[in-house]
Design a protein around this motif. Sequence first.
Motif, PDB file in Angstrom:
ATOM      1  N   THR A   1     -40.688 -18.729   2.131  1.00  0.00           N
ATOM      2  CA  THR A   1     -39.792 -18.347   0.900  1.00  0.00           C
ATOM      3  C   THR A   1     -38.434 -17.942   1.745  1.00  0.00           C
ATOM      4  OG1 THR A   1     -39.319 -17.227  -1.259  1.00  0.00           O
ATOM      5  CG2 THR A   1     -40.182 -15.958   0.485  1.00  0.00           C
ATOM      6  N   ASN A   2     -37.364 -17.818   1.104  1.00  0.00           N
ATOM      7  CA  ASN A   2     -36.039 -17.508   1.454  1.00  0.00           C
ATOM      8  C   ASN A   2     -35.587 -16.128   0.809  1.00  0.00           C
ATOM      9  OD1 ASN A   2     -35.242 -19.544   3.700  1.00  0.00           O
ATOM     10  ND2 ASN A   2     -36.196 -20.818   1.872  1.00  0.00           N
TER      11      ASN A   2
ATOM     12  N   HIS B   1     -36.494 -21.575  -4.506  1.00  0.00           N
ATOM     13  CA  HIS B   1     -36.499 -20.528  -3.595  1.00  0.00           C
ATOM     14  C   HIS B   1     -36.545 -21.100  -2.086  1.00  0.00           C
ATOM     15  CE1 HIS B   1     -40.866 -20.162  -2.342  1.00  0.00           C
ATOM     16  NE2 HIS B   1     -40.834 -20.807  -3.461  1.00  0.00           N
ATOM     17  N   GLN B   2     -36.680 -22.404  -1.982  1.00  0.00           N
ATOM     18  CA  GLN B   2     -36.491 -22.959  -0.660  1.00  0.00           C
ATOM     19  C   GLN B   2     -35.258 -23.271  -0.234  1.00  0.00           C
ATOM     20  OE1 GLN B   2     -39.094 -23.791   1.553  1.00  0.00           O
ATOM     21  NE2 GLN B   2     -40.654 -23.366   0.221  1.00  0.00           N
TER      22      GLN B   2
ATOM     23  N   LYS C   1     -37.094 -17.164  -6.985  1.00  0.00           N
ATOM     24  CA  LYS C   1     -38.502 -17.765  -7.065  1.00  0.00           C
ATOM     25  C   LYS C   1     -38.610 -17.988  -8.750  1.00  0.00           C
ATOM     26  CE  LYS C   1     -39.850 -15.028  -3.345  1.00  0.00           C
ATOM     27  NZ  LYS C   1     -38.675 -14.760  -2.884  1.00  0.00           N
TER      28      LYS C   1
ATOM     29  N   SER D   1     -42.108 -23.499 -10.971  1.00  0.00           N
ATOM     30  CA  SER D   1     -42.323 -23.703  -9.560  1.00  0.00           C
ATOM     31  C   SER D   1     -42.414 -25.098  -9.014  1.00  0.00           C
ATOM     32  CB  SER D   1     -43.751 -22.776  -9.088  1.00  0.00           C
ATOM     33  OG  SER D   1     -44.751 -23.622  -9.651  1.00  0.00           O
TER      34      SER D   1
ATOM     35  N   THR E   1     -38.129 -26.887  -5.624  1.00  0.00           N
ATOM     36  CA  THR E   1     -38.079 -25.530  -5.951  1.00  0.00           C
ATOM     37  C   THR E   1     -36.808 -24.854  -5.506  1.00  0.00           C
ATOM     38  OG1 THR E   1     -39.537 -23.449  -6.293  1.00  0.00           O
ATOM     39  CG2 THR E   1     -39.555 -24.439  -4.101  1.00  0.00           C
TER      40      THR E   1
END
Lengths: 399, 124
Positions: free
Chosen positions: A11-12, A201-202, A207, A70, A199
């Motif tokens: 995740t980032n 959060h990439q 998220k 997600s 998605t």
Amino acid sequence: MEKIYLDHVATNPMHPEALEAMLPFLKEDFGNPLSLYPPGAKAKEAIEGARGSVASLINAKPNEIIFTASGAESNNFALRGIALALQNKGKHIIVSKVEHHSILNSARFLEKSGFAATYLPVDKSGLVDPDSVQKAITKETVLISIIHASPEVGTIEPIAEIAKIAKKNNIFFHTDAVASAGNIPVDVRELGVDALSMTAHQFYGPKGAGALYLKEGTRIVPLIYGGIQEGGRRAGTENVPAIAGMGKAAELAKRDMGKRSDYVKTLRDKLISSVLSKITNVYLTGHPEQRLPGHASFVVEYIEGEAMLLLLSAKGIYVASGSACSSKALKASPVLLSLGIPSHLAQGSVVFTLGEGTKEQEIDFLIETFPQIISRLREISPYSKGWEGTEDGTCTAKK
Amino acid sequence: MYSEKVMEHFTNPRNVGELPDADGVGTEGNPVCGDVMKIFIKVKDNIITDAKFKTFGCGAAIAVSSMVTEMVKGKTLDEALKISKEAVANELGGLPPQKMHCSNLGADALHKAIEDYRQRQVRS
């Protein structure tokens, strides 16, 4: 101690502007997008704005974007939803062995529901051979799904080529672009895909926000029944703040993609060449060139991944591993095994993924620290020149 | 996920190495599964006077190896044979449940080393 986060594929952190875009919808602009009065309209407007930004990131039309919660939901939705919509035409699907669990387990669900599934092998760099796709097609095949880029080994699959084969045979084609969308150019028209998962959060969004691109006119059976949200294809009051954040993150990803990817690629190349030259018996996993720009994955011989991960973590460096011990299921990553990496070697898996916030001095510190950690664990290891006792392929955990 | 004691033994493992003149050697585990422990013991007058180990494995496996070699020193062979997986885990302040079986190889490797010692005695 400075923390060095090198697990961007997990995740980032959020981009501050994406976070900023969410806040009004967590505070004063809390309206339900279905409501007809002004606060509702404001929420609706935010969702449609985000839809436009996400569509523009992948060169789709806004009405081809369905928001989900997600990447895993998008994958489930695509695989199960499209297959079930087409089950009267045929009951065979094709996926690869290097898919994410959300694809593999959806394929298994379909198998239990009367479908047949083919799991295509990959070569040692993780590539699916387009010819193998052609050969796997039967009269019953209704859907093919191949991952765009592997989060575990970084390999980017020849999606355009495979999509062409699907199209020629009149079969729907989905790609799981969760690890790639927002990080490398993803153009649904150029790729020629009918459906694509992504998605937020990439790419520095929040998220809880994902999307499924579904080409206009593609039929799909919903996973969630209810109201008319998302054109009746995905019911439930929308996660307005997360969607607004995803929209902003998509806008920034489109604007900054070239700059971000050049930046991480330079650092990644430095990391890969230093690791391979400074440490013996270390191998790069995945494709040497055709790989995600911030992705450096290795197997280190004679030591185990979780131990590496913990010692790196003790130095403030956060990374991932596909070893059996580091997984909750205690199984070595099926993706690594699919590349033909033997189980004992897969135990030495370590994955570094860089992001736009990664600094050169952090990579330098890693390059200095990592060999020390490896030699320390190798001092403890009973193996140094070769492996013994690896001929037995089954693990009998002592009870 | 690991207790402080596990982390302490993992990051500063005791008794790492081999005993070239070991009286007994025991190996347990399989690299295919992710954990292998090799333990070396020196025995004098039925008492384990020294123990060293080499381990391929995760944090828990290394901590277990360190702990079991500490526990066994000065013990008689019969006392050492009574050291169980649970006893090692308890000394470490517990292990995560999924690590109890696969990484907790210390006691088994130790018992094999004692067996090896006894067989050598019979042969000589």
